[in-house]
Design a protein around this motif. Sequence first.
Motif, PDB file in Angstrom:
ATOM      1  N   PHE A   1       0.832  -1.201   0.000  1.00 42.85           N
ATOM      2  CA  PHE A   1       0.000   0.000   0.000  1.00 42.85           C
ATOM      3  C   PHE A   1       0.869   1.254   0.000  1.00 42.85           C
ATOM      4  CE2 PHE A   1      -3.658  -2.568   1.519  1.00 42.85           C
ATOM      5  CZ  PHE A   1      -4.656  -2.025   0.730  1.00 42.85           C
TER       6      PHE A   1
ATOM      7  N   GLU B   1       0.702   3.988  -2.941  1.00 44.17           N
ATOM      8  CA  GLU B   1       0.067   5.262  -2.618  1.00 44.17           C
ATOM      9  C   GLU B   1       1.004   6.452  -2.800  1.00 44.17           C
ATOM     10  OE1 GLU B   1      -2.960   6.050  -2.082  1.00 44.17           O
ATOM     11  OE2 GLU B   1      -3.853   4.058  -1.929  1.00 44.17           O
TER      12      GLU B   1
ATOM     13  N   PHE C   1      -4.579   9.021   3.348  1.00 41.77           N
ATOM     14  CA  PHE C   1      -5.885   8.935   4.001  1.00 41.77           C
ATOM     15  C   PHE C   1      -6.687  10.196   3.708  1.00 41.77           C
ATOM     16  CE2 PHE C   1      -5.317   5.920   7.912  1.00 41.77           C
ATOM     17  CZ  PHE C   1      -4.969   4.886   7.057  1.00 41.77           C
TER      18      PHE C   1
ATOM     19  N   THR D   1     -11.091   9.461   7.154  1.00 41.50           N
ATOM     20  CA  THR D   1     -10.408   8.202   7.446  1.00 41.50           C
ATOM     21  C   THR D   1      -9.288   8.440   8.455  1.00 41.50           C
ATOM     22  OG1 THR D   1     -10.902   7.390   5.224  1.00 41.50           O
ATOM     23  CG2 THR D   1      -9.166   6.248   6.439  1.00 41.50           C
TER      24      THR D   1
ATOM     25  N   ALA E   1      -2.493   2.414   8.923  1.00 34.87           N
ATOM     26  CA  ALA E   1      -2.963   1.633   7.779  1.00 34.87           C
ATOM     27  C   ALA E   1      -3.459   0.266   8.235  1.00 34.87           C
ATOM     28  CB  ALA E   1      -1.847   1.479   6.750  1.00 34.87           C
TER      29      ALA E   1
ATOM     30  N   TYR F   1      -6.806   0.581  10.053  1.00 32.97           N
ATOM     31  CA  TYR F   1      -7.902   0.789   9.099  1.00 32.97           C
ATOM     32  C   TYR F   1      -8.297  -0.534   8.439  1.00 32.97           C
ATOM     33  CZ  TYR F   1     -10.371   2.528   4.969  1.00 32.97           C
ATOM     34  OH  TYR F   1     -11.307   2.753   3.982  1.00 32.97           O
ATOM     35  N   LEU F   2      -7.312  -1.279   7.945  1.00 30.22           N
ATOM     36  CA  LEU F   2      -7.614  -2.541   7.272  1.00 30.22           C
ATOM     37  C   LEU F   2      -8.271  -3.532   8.231  1.00 30.22           C
ATOM     38  CD1 LEU F   2      -4.311  -2.891   5.216  1.00 30.22           C
ATOM     39  CD2 LEU F   2      -6.590  -2.477   4.272  1.00 30.22           C
TER      40      LEU F   2
ATOM     41  N   ILE G   1      -9.364  -4.796   0.455  1.00 31.38           N
ATOM     42  CA  ILE G   1      -8.514  -3.923  -0.359  1.00 31.38           C
ATOM     43  C   ILE G   1      -9.380  -3.020  -1.224  1.00 31.38           C
ATOM     44  CG2 ILE G   1      -6.727  -3.836  -2.139  1.00 31.38           C
ATOM     45  CD1 ILE G   1      -5.734  -6.544  -1.145  1.00 31.38           C
TER      46      ILE G   1
ATOM     47  N   TRP H   1     -10.630   0.060   0.381  1.00 33.77           N
ATOM     48  CA  TRP H   1      -9.630   1.140   0.406  1.00 33.77           C
ATOM     49  C   TRP H   1      -9.698   1.920  -0.898  1.00 33.77           C
ATOM     50  CZ3 TRP H   1      -4.937   1.305   3.800  1.00 33.77           C
ATOM     51  CH2 TRP H   1      -4.029   2.304   3.431  1.00 33.77           C
ATOM     52  N   ASN H   2      -9.773   1.216  -1.999  1.00 31.84           N
ATOM     53  CA  ASN H   2      -9.851   1.832  -3.331  1.00 31.84           C
ATOM     54  C   ASN H   2     -10.692   0.918  -4.209  1.00 31.84           C
ATOM     55  OD1 ASN H   2      -9.236   2.461  -6.141  1.00 31.84           O
ATOM     56  ND2 ASN H   2      -7.538   3.685  -5.389  1.00 31.84           N
TER      57      ASN H   2
END
Length: 403
Positions: free
Chosen positions: A122, A126, A188, A192, A219, A222-223, A303, A306-307
């Motif tokens: 990630f 990113e 983020f 977030t 990160a 969040y996941l 995943i 996230w996007n």
Amino acid sequence: MKRVLLNVSIMAVLLLGLGPVTARAAETDFSTWLAALRDEAQAAGIRDDVFDRVLAGSRPIEKIVELDRRQPEFVDTFWSYLGARVTPARVEQGRTQLQRYRDLLQAVERTYRVPPAVLVSFWGLETDFGGNTGQFRAADALATLAYDGRRGPFFREQLLALLQLVQAGDVAPDARASWAGALGQMQFMPTTYRAYAVDFDGDGRRDLWHSMPDVFASAANYLASIGWEGTRGWGEEVRLPGDFDYYLAGPDVEMPIESWRDLGVTRASGAPLEGTSGRASIILPGGVEAGPALLVSSNFRVIMAWNRAFTYAVTVGHLADRIAGRGPFVTPQRGDVVGLSRADVLEMQTLLGRLGFDTGGADGVVGSRTRDAIRDFQRTAYLPADGFPTSRLLDRLRLAAAE
């Protein structure tokens, strides 16, 4: 960052959708909008001095509106998207960073159960491992997009969240971000950041620019919070039987792995799907013709949370695998690798609609409804129903619509 006051035509057409206005009137309109935002910020507990430090002198930036409006002329194919991002240099740098931060990443994994290679992947995608966290002032980017009418409410919420983060001491008033206001080394969005960033180094501040403990732990938090299962991978390449029903391919079709095995799905090497359990889906990120076929777990959906870009999610997983020492996909690049322009996709959606297949409207973007419509057309035309748009499929639609 040099701020640019929008000229009359840009402000009228792109931001307000009104007739001709003077530059002074445009500035007054933004000032009026900003005053209303101040009232809303006060109601949210944001102090006036914070508001002024962050937004004093802020003006809409023409470049940001252009970037928000811009649509790529061509849609990347799966292989071109993957190849541009999972490069030998990035894989090697990812492995170097994995070793550099090994102890920290292992500590984060013990807390959140997210594998180190996934976090490094990630990070690499990113911001190129922190090398590019954005060139715009976050406040200017978010104010521009909040003032703009296209997605105003969403970015207004993001701007208020940014103000709260500044007031809490987590984010500097002049922090830099992407054109869309994404923050820090993991990019983020402010809401977030507000909800999931953690102070893993214990210095009293959640710093996603300079504190690698905070970067990785945030990160991972969040996941984990949105469903990452630490005991499962994201997916693996598989081989499909010759009589496979491609209508079963797609993230919405989830079955026990035993069921896929019973249908003849094997590992890419041809070995049986043994030693794995749970539910999974078959996806074809490049379509039937271009390969590969992947068996993906619930972590793949994490995943995508996230996007939402399909190819992004596969790229994150594959880059993580490569960083962890696994090899490239077994399936070679093949088949139709010609990208479709936005005009091509618009035509495809229009033709599908004319033939009675509902795409949800013609917007030039291949979303889930367009893929479902393609899949339904393919089935009626006795084609592999992979739901994948190609130039050959567009030619077939043209012929069908002309009959």
